[in-house]
Design a protein around this motif. Structure first.
Motif, short mmCIF file in Angstrom:
data_model
loop_
_atom_site.label_atom_id
_atom_site.label_comp_id
_atom_site.label_asym_id
_atom_site.label_seq_id
_atom_site.Cartn_x
_atom_site.Cartn_y
_atom_site.Cartn_z
N ARG A 17 -7.44 6.24 -8.75
CA ARG A 17 -7.97 7.59 -8.48
C ARG A 17 -7.02 8.68 -8.95
O ARG A 17 -7.46 9.79 -9.27
N GLU A 50 0.68 3.93 -2.94
CA GLU A 50 0.12 5.26 -2.62
C GLU A 50 1.12 6.37 -2.87
O GLU A 50 0.79 7.41 -3.46
N ASP A 58 0.83 -1.22 0.00
CA ASP A 58 0.00 0.00 0.00
C ASP A 58 0.86 1.26 0.00
O ASP A 58 0.59 2.19 -0.77
N ASP A 96 0.90 9.33 -5.83
CA ASP A 96 1.04 10.77 -5.58
C ASP A 96 2.10 11.39 -6.47
O ASP A 96 1.94 12.49 -6.99
N ALA A 125 -5.84 3.92 -4.88
CA ALA A 125 -5.20 5.24 -4.95
C ALA A 125 -4.59 5.47 -6.34
O ALA A 125 -4.67 6.57 -6.89
#
Length: 185
Positions: free
Chosen positions: A140, A109, A105, A113, A137
């Motif tokens: 998204r 993640e 994760d 970003d 994530a």
């Protein structure tokens, strides 16, 4: 950097990666960062194992290193592998996440970003849910989410958890993931 691929695996992961990684050419146009759950207290030998079988260069990730295309980076045992805003790698000894250090994760993640739509994340076989939130994530952030088909994975829990949180992820059997990555990259 044009883009990056991140891969997470747990139980059954060595076998899955032995199918996936040797199918990629030496001049693969993106770096690949991998978190594979391994016992924290011993040298896992992954670099030696995969270096002998892969055309791409294989090494252990180092803190503050900028990943380069054509190279596979494994998270060192007992360190989280993160991607910083500029795309370089960072290692962390922070507390385990989902009982795991390294955490899939956290890799997914932080890479989402940093890389946004230039990221491809692949979640493979495993016996827990690490990677599911990270996969969501990635999606998204505009990246591409790929899950090993739970019906054919050696251990279905991890890819099934990924699909539960990211139902639009591309679902592929293990021997079709490398050709798919070649088309995307």
């Amino acid at each position: 950097m044009s883009g990056m691929i991140v891969i997470g695996a747990s139980a059954g992961g060595v076998q899955a990666l032995l199918t996936l990684l040797p199918a990629l050419p030496a001049q693969f146009p993106r770096p690949i960062l991998i978190v594979l759950h391994v016992p924290p207290d011993r040298d896992h030998g992954l670099v030696t194992l995969f270096r002998a079988r892969c055309a791409m260069h294989v090494c252990e990730a180092e803190d503050k290193q900028a990943p380069v295309p054509g190279t596979i980076y494994f998270a060192p045992a007992n360190y989280h592998l993160l991607v910083e805003s500029g795309g370089s790698m960072a290692l962390s000894a922070d507390d385990p996440v989902n009982h795991s250090r390294p955490s899939i994760d956290l890799l997914f993640e932080t890479a989402a970003d940093a890389m946004r739509s230039r990221l491809i994340a692949v979640l493979l076989t495993g016996a827990n849910a690490d990677g599911a939130m990270g996969l969501r994530a990635v999606a998204r952030a505009g990246g591409t989410a790929i899950v090993e088909d739970p019906d054919t994975a050696q251990v279905r829990a991890m890819p099934a958890a990924g699909l539960a949180l990211c139902p639009d992820a591309v679902r592929l059997v293990i021997n079709t993931i490398a050709p798919y990555l070649l088309r995307l990259a």
